[in-house]
Design a protein around this motif. Structure first.
Motif, PDB file in Angstrom:
ATOM      1  N   UNK A  29      13.186   4.913  28.553  1.00 57.02           N
ATOM      2  CA  UNK A  29      13.499   5.034  27.130  1.00 57.02           C
ATOM      3  C   UNK A  29      15.003   5.183  26.949  1.00 57.02           C
ATOM      4  N   UNK A  30      15.655   5.907  27.853  1.00 65.29           N
ATOM      5  CA  UNK A  30      17.110   6.092  27.787  1.00 65.29           C
ATOM      6  C   UNK A  30      17.823   4.743  27.837  1.00 65.29           C
ATOM      7  N   UNK A  31      17.341   3.845  28.686  1.00 66.52           N
ATOM      8  CA  UNK A  31      17.949   2.514  28.774  1.00 66.52           C
ATOM      9  C   UNK A  31      17.704   1.712  27.494  1.00 66.52           C
ATOM     10  N   UNK A  32      16.505   1.822  26.942  1.00 64.26           N
ATOM     11  CA  UNK A  32      16.209   1.148  25.672  1.00 64.26           C
ATOM     12  C   UNK A  32      17.175   1.647  24.595  1.00 64.26           C
ATOM     13  N   UNK A  33      17.334   2.963  24.515  1.00 58.77           N
ATOM     14  CA  UNK A  33      18.235   3.540  23.517  1.00 58.77           C
ATOM     15  C   UNK A  33      19.676   3.086  23.735  1.00 58.77           C
ATOM     16  N   UNK A  34      20.092   3.015  24.987  1.00 58.84           N
ATOM     17  CA  UNK A  34      21.460   2.564  25.288  1.00 58.84           C
ATOM     18  C   UNK A  34      21.671   1.130  24.802  1.00 58.84           C
ATOM     19  N   UNK A  35      20.684   0.284  25.015  1.00 56.18           N
ATOM     20  CA  UNK A  35      20.767  -1.100  24.545  1.00 56.18           C
ATOM     21  C   UNK A  35      20.869  -1.146  23.023  1.00 56.18           C
ATOM     22  N   UNK A  36      20.034  -0.393  22.342  1.00 55.24           N
ATOM     23  CA  UNK A  36      20.048  -0.384  20.876  1.00 55.24           C
ATOM     24  C   UNK A  36      21.391   0.130  20.363  1.00 55.24           C
ATOM     25  N   UNK A  37      21.890   1.203  20.970  1.00 57.46           N
ATOM     26  CA  UNK A  37      23.186   1.751  20.541  1.00 57.46           C
ATOM     27  C   UNK A  37      24.316   0.767  20.819  1.00 57.46           C
ATOM     28  N   UNK A  38      24.271   0.084  21.956  1.00 57.09           N
ATOM     29  CA  UNK A  38      25.288  -0.917  22.293  1.00 57.09           C
ATOM     30  C   UNK A  38      25.287  -2.038  21.255  1.00 57.09           C
ATOM     31  N   UNK A  39      24.101  -2.499  20.894  1.00 60.57           N
ATOM     32  CA  UNK A  39      23.980  -3.618  19.961  1.00 60.57           C
ATOM     33  C   UNK A  39      24.429  -3.248  18.548  1.00 60.57           C
ATOM     34  N   UNK A  40      24.092  -2.038  18.109  1.00 57.92           N
ATOM     35  CA  UNK A  40      24.262  -1.673  16.695  1.00 57.92           C
ATOM     36  C   UNK A  40      25.413  -0.719  16.387  1.00 57.92           C
ATOM     37  N   UNK A  41      25.852   0.034  17.384  1.00 56.09           N
ATOM     38  CA  UNK A  41      26.891   1.030  17.143  1.00 56.09           C
ATOM     39  C   UNK A  41      26.361   2.365  16.650  1.00 56.09           C
ATOM     40  N   UNK A  42      25.035   2.500  16.529  1.00 51.30           N
ATOM     41  CA  UNK A  42      24.476   3.791  16.134  1.00 51.30           C
ATOM     42  C   UNK A  42      24.710   4.808  17.258  1.00 51.30           C
ATOM     43  N   UNK A  43      25.000   6.043  16.874  1.00 42.10           N
ATOM     44  CA  UNK A  43      25.054   7.130  17.848  1.00 42.10           C
ATOM     45  C   UNK A  43      23.611   7.527  18.172  1.00 42.10           C
ATOM     46  N   UNK A  44      23.451   8.379  19.166  1.00 42.15           N
ATOM     47  CA  UNK A  44      22.107   8.850  19.511  1.00 42.15           C
ATOM     48  C   UNK A  44      21.456   9.532  18.307  1.00 42.15           C
ATOM     49  N   UNK A  45      22.202  10.387  17.631  1.00 37.39           N
ATOM     50  CA  UNK A  45      21.676  11.107  16.464  1.00 37.39           C
ATOM     51  C   UNK A  45      21.364  10.141  15.317  1.00 37.39           C
TER      52      UNK A  45
END
Length: 118
Positions: A29-45
């Motif tokens: 899940x951490x890798x999925x989140x990293x991909x999403x954040x990389x693509x969109x610029x959203x922070x974890x929060x």
């Protein structure tokens, strides 16, 4: 399903499927989140907030803090369509994300998924 219905789908309703697809192949899940954040610029929060608010795909991408310019390097086929040839911007963003999750599930290195070696 029409494009309009896809755009109005909650990102949170599809997110667990991204995680499941990755985890079935030994990814996290951490890798999925990293991909999403990389693509969109959203922070974890910010990503957590989008999930909690059940933001639809159209809004999720429209309000993304900073769409990664390297996403233009994403090439390949998702659902029988070349992602680089998709003309509708929101659909292209959705398919970019689908392609990145596919690459993760296929065992590609994060460095390559995030286009760091390009």
């Amino acid at each position: 399903m029409t494009k309009h219905r896809i755009y109005k789908m909650s990102f949170a309703s599809v997110y667990p499927h991204y995680v499941t697809k990755a985890e079935k192949k030994g990814r996290t899940k951490t890798e999925v989140d990293e991909i999403i954040r990389w693509l969109t610029g959203y922070s974890e929060k910010e990503l957590e907030t989008q999930l909690e608010n059940e933001t639809d795909f159209e809004t999720f991408f429209a309000k993304a803090p900073k769409l990664n310019p390297s996403r233009a390097l994403i090439r390949g086929v998702v659902c029988g369509v070349r992602v680089e040839d998709i003309e509708e911007p929101t659909m292209q963003e959705i398919r970019y994300l689908d392609k990145l999750i596919d690459e993760l599930a296929k065992g590609k290195a994060m460095e390559n998924i995030l286009r760091k070696s390009c």
